[in-house]
Design an enzyme around this catalytic site. Structure first.
Site, PDB file in Angstrom:
ATOM      1  CD  GLN A  91      18.291  17.306  44.891  1.00  0.00           C
ATOM      2  OE1 GLN A  91      18.427  16.372  44.095  1.00  0.00           O
ATOM      3  NE2 GLN A  91      17.693  17.161  46.055  1.00  0.00           N
ATOM      4  CG  HIS A  97      13.701  21.384  46.942  1.00  0.00           C
ATOM      5  ND1 HIS A  97      14.797  20.615  47.255  1.00  0.00           N
ATOM      6  CD2 HIS A  97      14.126  22.267  46.002  1.00  0.00           C
ATOM      7  CE1 HIS A  97      15.840  21.011  46.546  1.00  0.00           C
ATOM      8  NE2 HIS A  97      15.462  22.014  45.763  1.00  0.00           N
TER       9      HIS A  97
HETATM   10  P1  5GP Z   1      17.674  23.412  44.182  1.00  0.00           P
HETATM   11  O1  5GP Z   1      18.793  24.163  43.530  1.00  0.00           O
HETATM   12  O2  5GP Z   1      18.189  22.347  45.118  1.00  0.00           O
HETATM   13  O3  5GP Z   1      16.638  22.899  43.219  1.00  0.00           O
HETATM   14  O4  5GP Z   1      16.889  24.469  45.040  1.00  0.00           O
HETATM   15  C1  5GP Z   1      17.239  24.812  46.340  1.00  0.00           C
HETATM   16  C2  5GP Z   1      16.540  26.108  46.632  1.00  0.00           C
HETATM   17  O5  5GP Z   1      16.525  26.301  48.023  1.00  0.00           O
HETATM   18  C3  5GP Z   1      17.214  27.317  46.013  1.00  0.00           C
HETATM   19  O6  5GP Z   1      16.293  27.981  45.160  1.00  0.00           O
HETATM   20  C4  5GP Z   1      17.632  28.158  47.218  1.00  0.00           C
HETATM   21  O7  5GP Z   1      17.488  29.533  46.975  1.00  0.00           O
HETATM   22  C5  5GP Z   1      16.701  27.658  48.301  1.00  0.00           C
HETATM   23  N1  5GP Z   1      17.241  27.720  49.649  1.00  0.00           N
HETATM   24  C6  5GP Z   1      18.469  27.307  50.051  1.00  0.00           C
HETATM   25  N2  5GP Z   1      18.608  27.480  51.389  1.00  0.00           N
HETATM   26  C7  5GP Z   1      17.427  28.013  51.822  1.00  0.00           C
HETATM   27  C8  5GP Z   1      16.965  28.418  53.112  1.00  0.00           C
HETATM   28  O8  5GP Z   1      17.653  28.320  54.129  1.00  0.00           O
HETATM   29  N3  5GP Z   1      15.694  28.934  53.190  1.00  0.00           N
HETATM   30  C9  5GP Z   1      14.898  29.037  52.076  1.00  0.00           C
HETATM   31  N4  5GP Z   1      13.678  29.551  52.276  1.00  0.00           N
HETATM   32  N5  5GP Z   1      15.313  28.669  50.854  1.00  0.00           N
HETATM   33  C10 5GP Z   1      16.559  28.147  50.719  1.00  0.00           C
END
Ligand code: 5GP
Ligand code: ZN
Length: 111
Positions: A91, A97
């Protein structure tokens, strides 16, 4: 609070929502890992799945993802839902999310 997904959810950062209602928002990941890569978030800030206390959050989040997948026709070839939690879970954004990924063969096990 300086949370990027709260800013997206409350309209501070203009975003094209695939779907939204009073509880959830669905939008495209900025760095897509599949032809379809959507993020489904609760509008209320919850840092991670480990911080969920009200189990109805799950039915709202997963139910929304399944419904969006159905509307987009993703169920024909299949899709994957992923919730990364904490450091080893991968994460990077501390606002709960659900990733909805589709459009290519997804490897298993994950890296
Ligand atoms: P995690 O790694 O926390 O599971 O996923 C976070 C996700 O959020 C990543 O896939 C990254 O590309 C996406 N993300 C990060 N910042 C932004 C943003 O400002 N806008 C959008 N649409 N996606 C984001
Ligand atoms: Zn937040």
């Amino acid at each position: 609070m300086d949370c990027i997904f709260c800013k997206i959810a409350n309209g501070e950062i203009p975003t094209d929502f695939v779907y939204q209602d009073e509880d959830v928002a669905v939008f495209r990941d900025v760095d897509p890992q599949a032809p379809t890569h959507l993020l489904v978030i609760p509008k209320r800030h919850i840092a991670s799945s480990a911080d969920v206390t009200d189990p109805s959050v799950w039915s709202v989040l997963v139910g929304c993802a399944v419904e969006v997948a159905r509307k987009l026709g993703l169920e024909k070839d299949g899709y994957r839902m992923v919730i990364n939690t904490g450091t080893q879970g991968g994460q990077t954004v501390p606002h709960l999310h659900l990733h909805l990924l589709s459009g290519r063969n997804l490897g298993w096990p994950p890296g």
